[in-house]
Scaffold this motif. Structure first.
Motif, mmCIF file in Angstrom:
data_model
loop_
_atom_site.group_PDB
_atom_site.id
_atom_site.type_symbol
_atom_site.label_atom_id
_atom_site.label_comp_id
_atom_site.label_asym_id
_atom_site.label_seq_id
_atom_site.Cartn_x
_atom_site.Cartn_y
_atom_site.Cartn_z
ATOM 1 N N LYS A 91 56.015 36.861 47.936
ATOM 2 C CA LYS A 91 55.450 35.755 47.153
ATOM 3 C C LYS A 91 54.143 36.221 46.514
ATOM 4 O O LYS A 91 53.147 36.438 47.207
ATOM 5 C CB LYS A 91 55.186 34.535 48.038
ATOM 6 C CG LYS A 91 56.441 33.856 48.521
ATOM 7 C CD LYS A 91 56.109 32.608 49.293
ATOM 8 C CE LYS A 91 57.362 31.922 49.782
ATOM 9 N NZ LYS A 91 57.055 30.734 50.581
ATOM 10 N N ASN A 92 54.165 36.403 45.219
ATOM 11 C CA ASN A 92 52.981 36.738 44.418
ATOM 12 C C ASN A 92 52.278 38.020 44.856
ATOM 13 O O ASN A 92 51.048 38.095 44.838
ATOM 14 C CB ASN A 92 51.977 35.574 44.432
ATOM 15 C CG ASN A 92 52.575 34.306 43.885
ATOM 16 O OD1 ASN A 92 53.394 34.338 42.972
ATOM 17 N ND2 ASN A 92 52.176 33.183 44.442
ATOM 18 N N LEU A 93 53.044 39.019 45.280
ATOM 19 C CA LEU A 93 52.437 40.303 45.615
ATOM 20 C C LEU A 93 53.504 41.381 45.603
ATOM 21 O O LEU A 93 54.703 41.099 45.629
ATOM 22 C CB LEU A 93 51.750 40.260 46.988
ATOM 23 C CG LEU A 93 52.644 40.065 48.203
ATOM 24 C CD1 LEU A 93 52.489 41.266 49.111
ATOM 25 C CD2 LEU A 93 52.237 38.812 48.930
ATOM 26 N N THR A 112 59.916 37.371 54.680
ATOM 27 C CA THR A 112 59.088 36.995 53.538
ATOM 28 C C THR A 112 57.652 37.440 53.773
ATOM 29 O O THR A 112 57.052 37.111 54.792
ATOM 30 C CB THR A 112 59.127 35.468 53.304
ATOM 31 O OG1 THR A 112 60.487 35.056 53.167
ATOM 32 C CG2 THR A 112 58.364 35.099 52.053
ATOM 33 N N PHE A 113 57.115 38.190 52.811
ATOM 34 C CA PHE A 113 55.709 38.610 52.828
ATOM 35 C C PHE A 113 54.931 37.732 51.853
ATOM 36 O O PHE A 113 55.389 37.479 50.736
ATOM 37 C CB PHE A 113 55.564 40.063 52.362
ATOM 38 C CG PHE A 113 56.145 41.089 53.286
ATOM 39 C CD1 PHE A 113 55.454 41.495 54.415
ATOM 40 C CD2 PHE A 113 57.379 41.669 53.022
ATOM 41 C CE1 PHE A 113 55.982 42.455 55.261
ATOM 42 C CE2 PHE A 113 57.914 42.622 53.859
ATOM 43 C CZ PHE A 113 57.207 43.014 54.982
ATOM 44 N N SER A 114 53.741 37.303 52.264
ATOM 45 C CA SER A 114 52.877 36.546 51.360
ATOM 46 C C SER A 114 51.425 36.692 51.824
ATOM 47 O O SER A 114 51.162 37.204 52.913
ATOM 48 C CB SER A 114 53.285 35.072 51.310
ATOM 49 O OG SER A 114 53.185 34.476 52.588
ATOM 50 N N THR A 115 50.515 36.241 50.975
ATOM 51 C CA THR A 115 49.097 36.232 51.342
ATOM 52 C C THR A 115 48.554 34.824 51.161
ATOM 53 O O THR A 115 49.026 34.062 50.320
ATOM 54 C CB THR A 115 48.270 37.197 50.471
ATOM 55 O OG1 THR A 115 48.404 36.830 49.107
ATOM 56 C CG2 THR A 115 48.705 38.625 50.668
ATOM 57 N N TYR A 119 47.365 38.049 55.703
ATOM 58 C CA TYR A 119 48.685 38.569 55.371
ATOM 59 C C TYR A 119 49.720 37.869 56.249
ATOM 60 O O TYR A 119 49.677 37.988 57.470
ATOM 61 C CB TYR A 119 48.721 40.083 55.576
ATOM 62 C CG TYR A 119 47.753 40.789 54.666
ATOM 63 C CD1 TYR A 119 48.108 41.066 53.350
ATOM 64 C CD2 TYR A 119 46.485 41.151 55.106
ATOM 65 C CE1 TYR A 119 47.217 41.700 52.499
ATOM 66 C CE2 TYR A 119 45.589 41.781 54.256
ATOM 67 C CZ TYR A 119 45.969 42.052 52.953
ATOM 68 O OH TYR A 119 45.087 42.671 52.107
ATOM 69 N N MET A 120 50.627 37.145 55.597
ATOM 70 C CA MET A 120 51.605 36.332 56.314
ATOM 71 C C MET A 120 52.987 36.979 56.282
ATOM 72 O O MET A 120 53.408 37.505 55.261
ATOM 73 C CB MET A 120 51.695 34.936 55.694
ATOM 74 C CG MET A 120 50.414 34.151 55.801
ATOM 75 S SD MET A 120 50.481 32.556 54.969
ATOM 76 C CE MET A 120 51.884 31.810 55.745
ATOM 77 N N VAL A 121 53.664 36.900 57.414
ATOM 78 C CA VAL A 121 55.042 37.368 57.538
ATOM 79 C C VAL A 121 55.838 36.225 58.155
ATOM 80 O O VAL A 121 55.447 35.666 59.179
ATOM 81 C CB VAL A 121 55.134 38.624 58.428
ATOM 82 C CG1 VAL A 121 56.572 38.993 58.697
ATOM 83 C CG2 VAL A 121 54.405 39.784 57.780
#
Length: 187
Positions: free
Chosen positions: A8-10, A40-43, A48-50
């Protein structure tokens, strides 16, 4: 195991994806029924979210983590999934009572179902129109009683509605004082 990686956005480096896939593949030792994983990876605000969803036959397990490093987030999320899968494996090791020992109940007055307008009218006739705030859909694929119990436990619910693969009818398993109960309507 099929692993789907989303961001998501990265932009995520290939090395990080491979690291996550390696960690996820180690979960196979806790369950033979793992079908796929969604990662899913996001910030968010510098963290840093997984978010990981493991799909098995009859259940979905979820682990998510937010830390200052993607590697630490992956490790922590996988550790949460590992605990869930271990717990599920232990439950499945316990001897399961035969269906004769599970208390049965036949519910009265179950609406037949149909289109949305008919369902609304049935709810109004039952006086439930304002009290129902959540409608949950369930999997229509037939599964066994053990899988339904596993699904119920993995979701943290007190019951699970499912189509019984043994008899083809809609059944409900639920938690009770002596373990589990099964509602099997006689048609």
């Amino acid at each position: 195991m099929q692993i789907t990686v989303k961001t998501k956005n990265l932009e995520v480096e290939k090395e990080l994806k491979e690291y996550a896939e390696k960690k996820l593949n180690k979960l196979k030792k806790y369950s033979d029924s793992i079908i796929s994983a969604d990662l899913t990876f996001s910030t968010e605000r510098g963290f840093y979210m997984v978010d990981i969803n493991i799909h098995t036959t009859g259940a979905v397990f979820r682990g998510e983590e937010k830390t200052a490093d993607f590697h630490a987030s992956i490790d922590s999320a996988v550790e949460k999934l590992e605990k869930q899968l271990k717990k599920q494996k232990e439950k499945l090791r316990k001897p399961v009572k035969s269906l004769e020992n599970i208390p049965y109940a036949v519910p009265d007055g179950i609406p037949a179902g149909g289109n949305a307008q008919e369902e609304d009218e049935e709810l109004e006739n039952l006086g439930l129109d304002e009290s129902i705030t959540v409608i949950r859909r369930t999997n229509s694929k037939p599964i066994g009683v053990k899988d339904a119990i596993m699904d119920m436990e993995s979701r943290g619910h007190g019951f699970s509605v499912f189509i019984n693969s043994t008899n083809g009818r809609v059944n409900v398993v639920y938690k009770c004082k002596k373990g589990y109960g099964l509602i099997d309507p006689i048609v």
